[in-house]
Design an enzyme around this catalytic site. Structure first.
Site, mmCIF file in Angstrom:
data_model
loop_
_atom_site.group_PDB
_atom_site.id
_atom_site.type_symbol
_atom_site.label_atom_id
_atom_site.label_comp_id
_atom_site.label_asym_id
_atom_site.label_seq_id
_atom_site.Cartn_x
_atom_site.Cartn_y
_atom_site.Cartn_z
ATOM 1 N N THR A 514 0.855 -1.194 0.000
ATOM 2 C CA THR A 514 0.000 0.000 0.000
ATOM 3 C C THR A 514 0.886 1.237 0.000
ATOM 4 O OG1 THR A 514 -1.695 1.240 1.217
ATOM 5 C CG2 THR A 514 -0.200 -0.111 2.531
ATOM 6 N N HIS A 571 2.058 -11.501 14.227
ATOM 7 C CA HIS A 571 3.136 -11.872 15.144
ATOM 8 C C HIS A 571 2.999 -13.312 15.642
ATOM 9 C CE1 HIS A 571 6.668 -11.035 17.231
ATOM 10 N NE2 HIS A 571 6.248 -10.267 18.235
#
Length: 601
Positions: A514, A571
């Site tokens: 992005t 994560h």
């Protein structure tokens, strides 16, 4: 007989769609494949064409109403039928059953007639080319069932190379070139210009180099001659037709649907036009005429809707043919011209302070939540709750990239047909790093207890549109070079903003990029869309003083082009060290600036 308009399947996982706007009203006349309504799903907004010509007699699903895939949206009746006349027919089972035998009887009467006509014609012609390779109409989209041959770039008896553009085809969704599947001699043309053929139908036959063409196809250049009104009185008109094609340059930018091909192939398609011009001088005005010859009905309709004079449009298609995008750009320029005129008339106004921004008309109003915004909100909320998301930011010196870009941007645009921005550099560096650190490109299935490493890098590119953020996908981005990525980014972004993207082109991303810096943001913390595991945000490239280590002067302060790259990741799957290694690989590739070969420098 009334024809039902149903909700099509607009994607593999799409089960319903919402009617956002009817482009025709009850009582209006419609043509086959003319846009009838607009439909929105959680994946794409698109137009639904009319399946038949006639009168829109009944609208079953109104605007802002949702219908399941396969359900009836409207009814198209025959010419002269009154609006609402089809309603009783659709509701009464007895009347519905009565018309059913009529199409069957008609079909039984017509089926025997075309079958003998279609069979003998090909049977006689292909005899000399039985050993040739057929050229068939490709599938140019999930819902496309046929295409129209707009122009043959080669004629019977001419030699073609493998992957050399052979003909141009137009559908209701795209205009594109069809390359030759093999090298050899064009022995036979089975579908003439302006004729329509179904997907899979045989268009031509390619034989071995030097093979003799079939006897029948020689009469088929006639449509080519009819398409050239510049010389109606010349008796030798049929003769120049086969020889005129080599005089056309194929070194134009590739058509939109062909940008995914390797740039090297696109550039090697050029055929030197030098030998032919003197002998074919009369043919040149034909290419300079309106739309360089044939203009597809879709382009003509689009020009009429926007009030664009086709004779004033410079076509960017092969041989200068006008495409849909040329008409849209001409319409935009026409809108922008009146706004630009006052600025040129009063240059002194530029020195005045900027005018206060006008307040939006939406202030103090309430509107219905658009379907695409609802889908975005749902996905973003799910992503944040399903993942343990973390963002790591790195600073990169892209001074070398900036210098290379400034040096090569003009030649790059001439060669590839698109502007050279920083984004392709970031995309190429990211894709190369994904190949080295596939954990960033992987997908986690916690319930199944698996980690899936995709065999390719499918790069999503976030595009800002009036409808909201849409993410088209560059499939197999790892197979493209810098020019290929630049063309794919430009093509997907343009078709996404003009609502011409297909559902298959916004699905399957394994990693997303992005460009948050396009509006001046230094960096942000992107939200990773499931089932992806990471997303890279690129900030604005800005010049600022930085301490650099000069080999002769030691540590000095210099003005450098700097950018922040922010990697958000799951994560649960990706450790901070993995993210740091990935970002370090991207940083090293960009700061080294070894893109000369990619830029032709």
């Amino acid at each position: 007989m009334p024809v039902s308009v149903t909700m099509p399947r607009l994607g593999e996982s799409v089960t319903e769609g919402t009617v956002t706007r009817w482009l025709k009203q009850e009582g209006d006349t419609v043509e086959v494949d003319e846009p009838l309504l607009e439909v929105s799903t959680d994946k794409v907004d698109t137009e639904i064409p009319s399946p038949a010509a006639g009168v829109l007699t009944r609208i079953v699903v109104g605007e802002d109403e949702t219908a399941e895939v396969g359900s009836e949206l409207a009814v198209i009746g025959g010419e002269g039928e009154q609006a609402g006349a089809a309603a009783p027919q659709q509701q009464a089972p007895a009347e519905q059953a009565a018309p059913a035998p009529q199409p069957t009887a008609a079909a039984e009467g017509t089926q025997p007639e075309p079958a003998p006509q279609a069979a003998p014609a090909p049977a006689a012609a292909p005899a000399p080319s039985g050993e040739g390779t057929p050229v068939t109409m490709p599938a140019l989209g999930e819902s496309v069932t046929e295409g129209t041959v707009t122009r043959w770039l080669k004629q019977v008896g001419e030699t073609v190379e493998a992957d050399e553009p052979l003909l141009e085809v137009s559908t209701d969704k795209v205009d594109t070139e069809i390359p030759s599947p093999v090298g050899g001699t064009l022995l036979e043309i089975k579908v003439a210009e302006d004729e329509t053929a179904a997907v899979g139908a045989e268009l031509a036959v390619i034989g071995a180099a030097g093979a003799a063409p079939a006897a029948q196809p020689e009469a088929k250049p006639a449509p080519q001659a009819e398409a050239k009104p510049a010389a109606p009185q010349a008796e030798a008109k049929p003769a120049p037709a086969p020889a005129a094609a080599p005089g056309v340059s194929y070194n134009e930018p590739a058509a939109e649907a062909e940008v995914a091909k390797q740039p090297v192939q696109a550039e090697q398609r050029a055929v030197p036009p030098a030998p032919a011009p003197t002998a074919q001088a009369p043919a040149a005005p034909a290419l300079g005429a309106e739309a360089a010859g044939y203009v597809t009905p879709l382009v003509r309709k689009l020009a009429a809707e926007h009030g664009v004079d086709l004779a004033s449009v410079n076509g960017t298609g092969v041989g200068g043919r006008v495409r849909k995008q040329d008409v849209l750009e001409a319409a935009e320029r026409a809108k922008a011209a009146p706004a630009a005129a006052p600025a040129t008339a009063a240059p002194a106004a530029a020195a005045k302070p900027a005018a206060k921004p006008q307040p939006s008309a939406k202030r103090g109003t309430t509107e219905k939540l658009p379907r695409i915004r609802k889908a975005i909100a749902k996905r973003m909320h799910e992503s944040l709750h399903e993942m343990a998301q973390l963002t790591t930011v790195i600073e990169v010196d892209v001074t070398k990239v900036a210098r290379l870009r400034a040096q090569a941007k003009d030649s790059f645009q001439q060669r590839h047909g698109v502007k050279l921005s920083f984004l392709p550099f970031f995309a190429l560096a990211a894709v190369e790093a994904l190949q080295t650190y596939p954990i960033v490109n992987a997908q986690l299935d916690l319930e199944g207890g698996t980690i899936t490493y995709p065999g390719a890098e499918h790069l999503g590119i976030a595009v800002d549109t009036e409808r909201g953020l849409v993410v088209p996908v560059i499939h197999n981005a790892g197979d493209l070079n810098l020019g290929g990525i630049a063309k794919r980014v430009a093509d997907l972004a343009e078709r996404t903003r003009t609502n011409k993207i297909s559902p298959d082109e916004i699905a399957g991303a394994t990693f997303t990029l992005t460009n948050t810096g396009s509006r001046g943001a230094l960096f942000d913390t992107p939200i990773v869309p499931t089932p992806q595991s990471a997303m890279l945000g690129t900030g604005a490239v800005v010049k600022r003083p930085v301490v650099v280590n000069d080999p002769n002067l030691g540590e000095v302060v210099a003005v450098r082009s700097m950018v922040y790259l922010a990697l958000s990741y799951d994560h649960r799957l990706i450790d901070g060290a993995d993210a740091a290694r990935f970002l370090a690989a991207v940083k090293e590739r960009l700061e080294a600036g070894n893109f000369e070969a990619e830029l032709g420098l």
